[in-house]
Design a protein around this motif. Structure first.
Motif, PDB file in Angstrom:
ATOM      1  N   ARG A  89     111.991  83.672  66.527  1.00  0.00           N
ATOM      2  CA  ARG A  89     112.832  84.560  67.347  1.00  0.00           C
ATOM      3  C   ARG A  89     112.807  85.980  66.805  1.00  0.00           C
ATOM      4  O   ARG A  89     112.759  86.946  67.575  1.00  0.00           O
ATOM      5  N   GLN A  90     112.831  86.128  65.491  1.00  0.00           N
ATOM      6  CA  GLN A  90     112.777  87.465  64.893  1.00  0.00           C
ATOM      7  C   GLN A  90     111.444  88.147  65.202  1.00  0.00           C
ATOM      8  O   GLN A  90     111.408  89.344  65.516  1.00  0.00           O
ATOM      9  N   ARG A  91     110.350  87.405  65.115  1.00  0.00           N
ATOM     10  CA  ARG A  91     109.033  87.978  65.441  1.00  0.00           C
ATOM     11  C   ARG A  91     108.976  88.399  66.900  1.00  0.00           C
ATOM     12  O   ARG A  91     108.465  89.472  67.226  1.00  0.00           O
ATOM     13  N   ALA A  92     109.513  87.572  67.799  1.00  0.00           N
ATOM     14  CA  ALA A  92     109.507  87.906  69.229  1.00  0.00           C
ATOM     15  C   ALA A  92     110.335  89.155  69.498  1.00  0.00           C
ATOM     16  O   ALA A  92     109.937  90.019  70.292  1.00  0.00           O
ATOM     17  N   ARG A  93     111.497  89.277  68.832  1.00  0.00           N
ATOM     18  CA  ARG A  93     112.331  90.470  69.011  1.00  0.00           C
ATOM     19  C   ARG A  93     111.615  91.711  68.524  1.00  0.00           C
ATOM     20  O   ARG A  93     111.613  92.753  69.185  1.00  0.00           O
ATOM     21  N   SER A  94     110.978  91.617  67.367  1.00  0.00           N
ATOM     22  CA  SER A  94     110.249  92.763  66.813  1.00  0.00           C
ATOM     23  C   SER A  94     109.094  93.157  67.716  1.00  0.00           C
ATOM     24  O   SER A  94     108.851  94.350  67.952  1.00  0.00           O
ATOM     25  N   ARG A  96     108.838  92.669  70.951  1.00  0.00           N
ATOM     26  CA  ARG A  96     109.375  93.308  72.167  1.00  0.00           C
ATOM     27  C   ARG A  96     109.734  94.754  71.909  1.00  0.00           C
ATOM     28  O   ARG A  96     109.485  95.635  72.725  1.00  0.00           O
ATOM     29  N   ARG A  97     110.356  95.019  70.748  1.00  0.00           N
ATOM     30  CA  ARG A  97     110.719  96.380  70.396  1.00  0.00           C
ATOM     31  C   ARG A  97     109.511  97.283  70.271  1.00  0.00           C
ATOM     32  O   ARG A  97     109.548  98.449  70.617  1.00  0.00           O
TER      33      ARG A  97
END
Length: 102
Positions: A89-94, A96-97
């Motif tokens: 989830r952290q990788r996906a958020r990063s 997307r940013r």
């Protein structure tokens, strides 16, 4: 995990033996994460009913808990799975940013 833990009906009953440094609530949280899909309704409502805390606070406690070595010793498969999901989830958020397709 033995068959007694796999077939029990509730998270408190499914808790593995206590590990030094891990409170009863911490054990119940890990047991809940192991079996939360068995509860009718939304997970957030089950969290509120079982732990009398908001979902936000629950996830704060859970994230701190899975970083502890005592939790890893208590239930290594569950803790490693939760850590892996959190990292994804952290990788996906990063991504997307940064505008990167994952």
């Amino acid at each position: 995990m033995d068959s007694a833990n796999a077939s029990s009906s509730g998270p408190a009953e499914a808790a593995l033996p206590a590990v030094d440094g891990l409170s009863e609530r911490d054990g119940q949280i890990l047991a809940f994460e192991r079996h939360w899909w068995k509860y009718a309704g939304a997970k957030e409502q089950a969290i509120r009913d079982q732990f009398q805390m908001s979902a936000t606070r629950y996830y704060q406690v859970l994230n701190a808990l899975i970083d502890r070595p005592e939790a890893l010793a208590h239930d290594p498969l569950l803790v490693k799975r939760l850590r892996r999901l959190r990292a994804a989830r952290q990788r996906a958020r990063s991504a997307r940013r940064l505008g990167i397709e994952v």
